[in-house]
Design a protein around this motif. Structure first.
Motif, mmCIF file in Angstrom:
data_model
loop_
_atom_site.group_PDB
_atom_site.id
_atom_site.type_symbol
_atom_site.label_atom_id
_atom_site.label_comp_id
_atom_site.label_asym_id
_atom_site.label_seq_id
_atom_site.Cartn_x
_atom_site.Cartn_y
_atom_site.Cartn_z
ATOM 1 N N TRP A 171 -84.436 -21.730 87.005
ATOM 2 C CA TRP A 171 -84.042 -20.802 85.943
ATOM 3 C C TRP A 171 -83.650 -19.430 86.480
ATOM 4 O O TRP A 171 -82.807 -18.756 85.886
ATOM 5 C CB TRP A 171 -85.154 -20.684 84.891
ATOM 6 N N THR A 172 -84.225 -19.003 87.604
ATOM 7 C CA THR A 172 -83.892 -17.678 88.129
ATOM 8 C C THR A 172 -82.433 -17.606 88.571
ATOM 9 O O THR A 172 -81.786 -16.572 88.429
ATOM 10 C CB THR A 172 -84.805 -17.304 89.316
ATOM 11 N N LYS A 173 -81.917 -18.709 89.084
ATOM 12 C CA LYS A 173 -80.514 -18.729 89.501
ATOM 13 C C LYS A 173 -79.597 -18.720 88.280
ATOM 14 O O LYS A 173 -78.563 -18.053 88.267
ATOM 15 C CB LYS A 173 -80.258 -19.915 90.411
ATOM 16 N N TYR A 174 -79.984 -19.452 87.230
ATOM 17 C CA TYR A 174 -79.214 -19.408 85.973
ATOM 18 C C TYR A 174 -79.210 -17.989 85.403
ATOM 19 O O TYR A 174 -78.184 -17.485 84.951
ATOM 20 C CB TYR A 174 -79.793 -20.379 84.935
ATOM 21 N N ALA A 175 -80.367 -17.341 85.442
ATOM 22 C CA ALA A 175 -80.476 -15.974 84.921
ATOM 23 C C ALA A 175 -79.613 -15.017 85.741
ATOM 24 O O ALA A 175 -78.935 -14.141 85.183
ATOM 25 C CB ALA A 175 -81.937 -15.519 84.933
ATOM 26 N N ALA A 186 -76.021 -15.525 84.769
ATOM 27 C CA ALA A 186 -75.792 -14.966 83.433
ATOM 28 C C ALA A 186 -75.675 -13.441 83.494
ATOM 29 O O ALA A 186 -74.804 -12.847 82.847
ATOM 30 C CB ALA A 186 -76.908 -15.391 82.481
ATOM 31 N N LEU A 187 -76.542 -12.817 84.281
ATOM 32 C CA LEU A 187 -76.476 -11.357 84.424
ATOM 33 C C LEU A 187 -75.161 -10.912 85.063
ATOM 34 O O LEU A 187 -74.563 -9.911 84.650
ATOM 35 C CB LEU A 187 -77.662 -10.848 85.250
#
Length: 142
Positions: free
Chosen positions: A122-126, A129-130
């Protein structure tokens, strides 16, 4: 040292993209590409002769897919020039960087091209997204 090389590479790619685009505006995109790739080829030969310690004869033993890296050099140069001429350098490079990150993350996640598999959590998706939000904010005009 890896971060220093990455910073130099990123800065050089941004400067080169603008230089190639401006050269292309004067002499033509394909003519500019020929000049850029031609000078890179000549300089690569010189650097190989001076510093090279590999075995060029072993090229026949390499996975044939990897030999298309030079073709991608052409694609990269032409598409960077086209994106920079149609967008601002900041928006073009930001979008290019996001595409690079997503592609690199997919290579890591699936272990493509003999890369070690690295989980895509999820950190890579976040992070993606940022970055996308940042480009949209940068491009947003009132």
């Amino acid at each position: 040292m890896g971060f220093i090389f990455a910073i130099i590479s990123g800065a050089a790619m941004s400067v080169q993209g603008v230089m190639n685009t401006r050269l292309g505006e004067k002499i033509g995109m394909y003519e500019s590409n020929m000049y850029v790739q031609g000078t890179a080829f000549i300089l690569s030969l010189i650097v190989m002769w001076i510093m090279g310690s590999g075995n060029l004869r072993a090229i026949g033993e390499v996975n044939k897919l990897y030999l298309f890296g030079g073709v991608l050099g052409l694609v990269i140069t032409l598409t960077v020039m086209n994106s920079m001429s149609r967008l601002s350098p900041t928006v073009a490079i930001s979008t290019i960087l996001i595409a690079q990150l997503i592609t690199a993350a997919l290579i890591d996640a699936f272990g493509w091209m003999d890369s070690e598999k690295i989980a895509f959590d999820w950190t890579k998706y976040a992070g993606i997204a940022l970055m996308l939000g940042g480009v949209l904010l940068f491009k947003w005009q009132r």
